[in-house]
Design an enzyme around this catalytic site. Structure first.
Site, PDB file in Angstrom:
ATOM      1  CB  CYS A   5       3.286   5.766   1.533  1.00 43.93           C
ATOM      2  SG  CYS A   5       2.106   4.840   0.518  1.00 43.93           S
ATOM      3  CB  CYS A   8       1.098   8.677   0.273  1.00 43.82           C
ATOM      4  SG  CYS A   8      -0.043   7.858   1.400  1.00 43.82           S
ATOM      5  CG  ASP A  31       1.768  -1.964 -12.431  1.00 47.28           C
ATOM      6  OD1 ASP A  31       1.220  -2.328 -11.375  1.00 47.28           O
ATOM      7  OD2 ASP A  31       2.994  -2.123 -12.648  1.00 47.28           O
ATOM      8  CG  ASN A  91      -1.364  -8.973  -5.265  1.00 46.40           C
ATOM      9  OD1 ASN A  91      -2.001  -9.997  -5.520  1.00 46.40           O
ATOM     10  ND2 ASN A  91      -0.597  -8.368  -6.155  1.00 46.40           N
ATOM     11  CG  HIS A 102      -1.431   3.559  -0.535  1.00 43.88           C
ATOM     12  ND1 HIS A 102      -1.215   4.863  -0.100  1.00 43.88           N
ATOM     13  CD2 HIS A 102      -2.645   3.561  -1.134  1.00 43.88           C
ATOM     14  CE1 HIS A 102      -2.269   5.616  -0.419  1.00 43.88           C
ATOM     15  NE2 HIS A 102      -3.150   4.831  -1.057  1.00 43.88           N
ATOM     16  CG  HIS A 104      -2.149  -1.405  -5.064  1.00 46.43           C
ATOM     17  ND1 HIS A 104      -1.437  -1.453  -3.885  1.00 46.43           N
ATOM     18  CD2 HIS A 104      -1.668  -2.398  -5.830  1.00 46.43           C
ATOM     19  CE1 HIS A 104      -0.551  -2.429  -3.949  1.00 46.43           C
ATOM     20  NE2 HIS A 104      -0.681  -3.034  -5.113  1.00 46.43           N
ATOM     21  CG  HIS A 106      -2.853  -5.113  -9.434  1.00 50.44           C
ATOM     22  ND1 HIS A 106      -1.640  -4.841 -10.039  1.00 50.44           N
ATOM     23  CD2 HIS A 106      -2.591  -5.282  -8.120  1.00 50.44           C
ATOM     24  CE1 HIS A 106      -0.678  -4.858  -9.123  1.00 50.44           C
ATOM     25  NE2 HIS A 106      -1.227  -5.119  -7.943  1.00 50.44           N
TER      26      HIS A 106
HETATM   27  P1  AMP Z   1       1.506  -5.254  -5.412  1.00 46.44           P
HETATM   28  O1  AMP Z   1       2.485  -6.366  -5.616  1.00 46.44           O
HETATM   29  O2  AMP Z   1       0.079  -5.703  -5.516  1.00 46.44           O
HETATM   30  O3  AMP Z   1       1.805  -4.451  -4.179  1.00 46.44           O
HETATM   31  O4  AMP Z   1       1.669  -4.325  -6.683  1.00 46.44           O
HETATM   32  C1  AMP Z   1       2.387  -3.138  -6.696  1.00 46.44           C
HETATM   33  C2  AMP Z   1       2.404  -2.677  -8.121  1.00 46.44           C
HETATM   34  O5  AMP Z   1       2.803  -1.336  -8.152  1.00 46.44           O
HETATM   35  C3  AMP Z   1       3.356  -3.456  -9.041  1.00 46.44           C
HETATM   36  O6  AMP Z   1       2.619  -4.040 -10.109  1.00 46.44           O
HETATM   37  C4  AMP Z   1       4.332  -2.387  -9.523  1.00 46.44           C
HETATM   38  O7  AMP Z   1       4.723  -2.557 -10.867  1.00 46.44           O
HETATM   39  C5  AMP Z   1       3.535  -1.111  -9.322  1.00 46.44           C
HETATM   40  N1  AMP Z   1       4.324   0.087  -9.101  1.00 46.44           N
HETATM   41  C6  AMP Z   1       5.346   0.262  -8.223  1.00 46.44           C
HETATM   42  N2  AMP Z   1       5.828   1.513  -8.297  1.00 46.44           N
HETATM   43  C7  AMP Z   1       5.071   2.157  -9.223  1.00 46.44           C
HETATM   44  C8  AMP Z   1       5.065   3.479  -9.760  1.00 46.44           C
HETATM   45  N3  AMP Z   1       5.936   4.414  -9.348  1.00 46.44           N
HETATM   46  N4  AMP Z   1       4.158   3.781 -10.716  1.00 46.44           N
HETATM   47  C9  AMP Z   1       3.289   2.860 -11.150  1.00 46.44           C
HETATM   48  N5  AMP Z   1       3.234   1.596 -10.683  1.00 46.44           N
HETATM   49  C10 AMP Z   1       4.119   1.255  -9.744  1.00 46.44           C
HETATM   50 ZN    ZN Z   2       0.142   5.574   1.246  1.00 51.32          ZN
END
Ligand code: AMP
Ligand code: ZN
Length: 117
Positions: A5, A8, A31, A91, A102, A104, A106
């Site tokens: 993950c 994680c 992000d 989302n 996981h 989160h 925004h």
């Molecule tokens: P979601 O579509 O709500 O699952 O959003 C996932 C978000 O995580 C997206 O906006 C990605 O740009 C962001 N994301 C993915 N990998 C990373 C990372 N390594 N560091 C920071 N943000 C990330």
């Molecule tokens: Zn996780």
């Protein structure tokens, strides 16, 4: 921690992130692909897959994440309410547009136009 993950691994420091905030239970980081001048994620360190898996025992943790949002938004450059403000997006699931499984939060803000939304 859930194997493979990405959030994680960020919470454990195994994958680098541009950190905004951290305590024992929560991490917030920018992000990697921002939609707006301010775009960071507030993430529980505990692996919770999405909002769909929330239980009563997570209420205090979720409450802390949500009450952190306005404070961190101002610290990261969002203008104050009501002229400024910010958008909160969580989302959830495939139809909800969730890509990282996981939970989160925004937090998006800053002067418009934004790339999306
Ligand atoms: P979601 O579509 O709500 O699952 O959003 C996932 C978000 O995580 C997206 O906006 C990605 O740009 C962001 N994301 C993915 N990998 C990373 C990372 N390594 N560091 C920071 N943000 C990330
Ligand atoms: Zn996780």
């Amino acid at each position: 921690m859930s194997a493979d993950c990405i959030f994680c691994k960020i919470a454990a420091g195994e994958i680098p992130s541009r950190r905004v905030y951290e305590d024992d239970d929560i991490i917030a980081f920018h992000d990697i692909n921002p939609w707006a001048p301010v775009h960071f994620l507030i993430v529980p360190k505990m692996h919770i897959t999405s909002m769909a898996q929330l239980e009563e025992k997570h209420a205090a943790l979720m409450g802390r994440m949500m009450t952190l949002a306005p404070r961190l938004a101002l610290e990261q450059g969002c203008e104050p309410y009501p002229e400024g403000g910010f958008r909160i997006v969580i989302n959830t699931g495939k139809n909800g547009g969730q890509e990282v499984p996981h939970l989160h939060v925004h937090v998006l803000g800053g002067a418009r136009p934004w790339k999306h939304g």
